[in-house]
Design a protein around this motif. Structure first.
Motif, mmCIF file in Angstrom:
data_model
loop_
_atom_site.group_PDB
_atom_site.id
_atom_site.type_symbol
_atom_site.label_atom_id
_atom_site.label_comp_id
_atom_site.label_asym_id
_atom_site.label_seq_id
_atom_site.Cartn_x
_atom_site.Cartn_y
_atom_site.Cartn_z
ATOM 1 N N SER A 117 100.761 26.103 51.101
ATOM 2 C CA SER A 117 100.757 26.182 52.564
ATOM 3 C C SER A 117 101.945 25.391 53.100
ATOM 4 C CB SER A 117 99.457 25.600 53.123
ATOM 5 O OG SER A 117 99.435 24.184 52.910
ATOM 6 N N ALA A 118 102.231 25.553 54.378
ATOM 7 C CA ALA A 118 103.309 24.774 54.999
ATOM 8 C C ALA A 118 103.008 23.274 54.872
ATOM 9 C CB ALA A 118 103.479 25.176 56.464
ATOM 10 N N ALA A 119 101.743 22.912 55.008
ATOM 11 C CA ALA A 119 101.352 21.500 54.862
ATOM 12 C C ALA A 119 101.625 21.007 53.440
ATOM 13 C CB ALA A 119 99.880 21.318 55.220
ATOM 14 N N ASP A 120 101.386 21.848 52.442
ATOM 15 C CA ASP A 120 101.666 21.484 51.047
ATOM 16 C C ASP A 120 103.166 21.270 50.835
ATOM 17 O OD1 ASP A 120 98.947 21.751 50.380
ATOM 18 O OD2 ASP A 120 99.211 23.860 49.785
ATOM 19 N N VAL A 121 103.968 22.169 51.405
ATOM 20 C CA VAL A 121 105.425 22.054 51.290
ATOM 21 C C VAL A 121 105.889 20.755 51.942
ATOM 22 C CG1 VAL A 121 107.640 23.069 51.985
ATOM 23 C CG2 VAL A 121 105.815 24.544 51.109
ATOM 24 N N MET A 122 105.386 20.476 53.142
ATOM 25 C CA MET A 122 105.770 19.253 53.858
ATOM 26 C C MET A 122 105.360 18.000 53.075
ATOM 27 S SD MET A 122 107.373 20.261 56.499
ATOM 28 C CE MET A 122 107.445 18.774 57.445
ATOM 29 N N ALA A 123 104.161 18.029 52.511
ATOM 30 C CA ALA A 123 103.688 16.886 51.717
ATOM 31 C C ALA A 123 104.583 16.676 50.499
ATOM 32 C CB ALA A 123 102.235 17.094 51.299
ATOM 33 N N ALA A 124 105.000 17.761 49.857
ATOM 34 C CA ALA A 124 105.879 17.660 48.682
ATOM 35 C C ALA A 124 107.242 17.101 49.077
ATOM 36 C CB ALA A 124 106.031 19.026 48.008
ATOM 37 N N ILE A 125 107.754 17.524 50.216
ATOM 38 C CA ILE A 125 109.046 17.005 50.709
ATOM 39 C C ILE A 125 108.928 15.504 50.971
ATOM 40 C CG2 ILE A 125 110.688 17.037 52.647
ATOM 41 C CD1 ILE A 125 110.086 20.081 52.876
ATOM 42 N N LYS A 126 107.850 15.102 51.611
ATOM 43 C CA LYS A 126 107.634 13.672 51.916
ATOM 44 C C LYS A 126 107.514 12.874 50.614
ATOM 45 C CE LYS A 126 104.776 10.559 54.601
ATOM 46 N NZ LYS A 126 103.622 10.397 55.490
ATOM 47 N N LYS A 127 106.721 13.389 49.687
ATOM 48 C CA LYS A 127 106.530 12.709 48.402
ATOM 49 C C LYS A 127 107.840 12.600 47.631
ATOM 50 C CE LYS A 127 103.793 12.886 44.184
ATOM 51 N NZ LYS A 127 102.844 13.661 43.382
ATOM 52 N N GLY A 128 108.691 13.622 47.753
ATOM 53 C CA GLY A 128 109.972 13.641 47.048
ATOM 54 C C GLY A 128 111.086 12.911 47.775
ATOM 55 N N GLY A 129 110.759 12.195 48.827
ATOM 56 C CA GLY A 129 111.766 11.418 49.550
ATOM 57 C C GLY A 129 112.745 12.296 50.331
ATOM 58 N N ASP A 147 115.423 19.918 57.896
ATOM 59 C CA ASP A 147 116.611 19.682 58.712
ATOM 60 C C ASP A 147 116.119 19.749 60.145
ATOM 61 O OD1 ASP A 147 119.082 19.355 59.826
ATOM 62 O OD2 ASP A 147 119.918 21.251 59.105
ATOM 63 N N GLY A 148 115.923 18.585 60.753
ATOM 64 C CA GLY A 148 115.280 18.543 62.062
ATOM 65 C C GLY A 148 113.829 18.966 61.886
ATOM 66 N N LYS A 149 113.414 19.966 62.651
ATOM 67 C CA LYS A 149 112.041 20.464 62.536
ATOM 68 C C LYS A 149 111.948 21.681 61.623
ATOM 69 C CE LYS A 149 110.433 18.791 66.970
ATOM 70 N NZ LYS A 149 109.672 19.089 68.170
ATOM 71 N N ASP A 150 113.081 22.131 61.111
ATOM 72 C CA ASP A 150 113.113 23.334 60.273
ATOM 73 C C ASP A 150 112.954 22.989 58.795
ATOM 74 O OD1 ASP A 150 113.620 25.012 62.497
ATOM 75 O OD2 ASP A 150 115.766 24.607 62.355
ATOM 76 N N VAL A 151 112.239 23.868 58.093
ATOM 77 C CA VAL A 151 112.104 23.737 56.645
ATOM 78 C C VAL A 151 113.015 24.790 56.015
ATOM 79 C CG1 VAL A 151 110.560 23.882 54.654
ATOM 80 C CG2 VAL A 151 109.732 22.920 56.802
ATOM 81 N N TRP A 152 113.803 24.334 55.064
ATOM 82 C CA TRP A 152 114.766 25.197 54.374
ATOM 83 C C TRP A 152 114.404 25.300 52.909
ATOM 84 C CZ3 TRP A 152 118.780 27.655 56.883
ATOM 85 C CH2 TRP A 152 118.959 27.289 58.217
ATOM 86 N N VAL A 153 114.674 26.461 52.343
ATOM 87 C CA VAL A 153 114.520 26.677 50.902
ATOM 88 C C VAL A 153 115.932 26.838 50.359
ATOM 89 C CG1 VAL A 153 113.471 28.079 49.098
ATOM 90 C CG2 VAL A 153 112.375 27.934 51.355
#
Length: 186
Positions: A117-129, A147-153
């Motif tokens: 989910s988007a929440a899972d992706v955000m949590a992984a980004i936070k965990k990965g610094g 990048d700002g409020k946008d999530v990039w792959v």
């Protein structure tokens, strides 16, 4: 009409209305079509006018059955406009039978096992610094970054796709719509 009958009709009507409303909240509109969480990835994608190129490519690669399977899968689904960004003639060349292996490689590079989910992706980004790495079904790597409020792959060639629609839930996973085709190293 008896009071009990009126009450029964009112309860049934209320149940139908609230049932529809809660179901509607679970759907998302993509490409002018409702994406129903009780349908699989292919059933929903076929209805999106923004994903006709993706659906044609999935058919040409012979991946329809796979993406109708149990999953769960997370698909980063490029729009028609994303495919249009590729050099002229690329899509037409990739969907030819002799290029099926290369097309399959590119398409499975857009799929990650499990439901992210988007929440899972955000949590992984936070965990990965600030950055998260995942392995695709194809075997390559993708990275998520804010990048700002946008999530990039970010793909293995350094290309970037912005996630434009998140959490399009399916019976066998989730779709996140992206604005660029992701390319594996090879």
């Amino acid at each position: 009409m008896k009071t009990s009958k009126i009450l029964s009709v009112a309860v049934i009507a209320f149940t139908m209305l609230t049932g529809s409303a809660s179901f509607a909240q679970k759907t998302k509109m993509v490409g002018g079509a409702a994406m129903y969480p009780n349908k699989n990835i292919i059933e929903n994608a076929m209805n999106s006018k923004d994903h006709t190129t993706l659906v044609a490519a999935v058919k040409a690669a012979g991946l329809v059955e796979t993406l109708q399977g149990k999953g769960p899968f997370t698909v980063f689904a490029p729009t028609n406009e994303a495919f249009d960004k590729l050099p002229k003639g690329t899509v037409e060349t990739l969907v030819k039978p002799e290029n099926k292996k290369k097309l399959t490689t590119i398409l499975t590079y857009h799929v990650v096992a499990g439901k992210w989910s988007a929440a899972d992706v955000m949590a992984a980004i936070k965990k990965g610094g600030g950055k998260a790495e995942v392995t695709t079904v194809q075997g390559g790597k993708l990275w998520f970054k804010m990048d700002g409020k946008d999530v990039w792959v970010i793909d293995e060639k350094g290309g970037k796709a912005k996630i434009t629609i998140t959490d399009v839930n399916q019976s066998n996973g989730v779709i996140h719509v992206v604005d660029t085709v992701l390319m594996p190293k090879s």
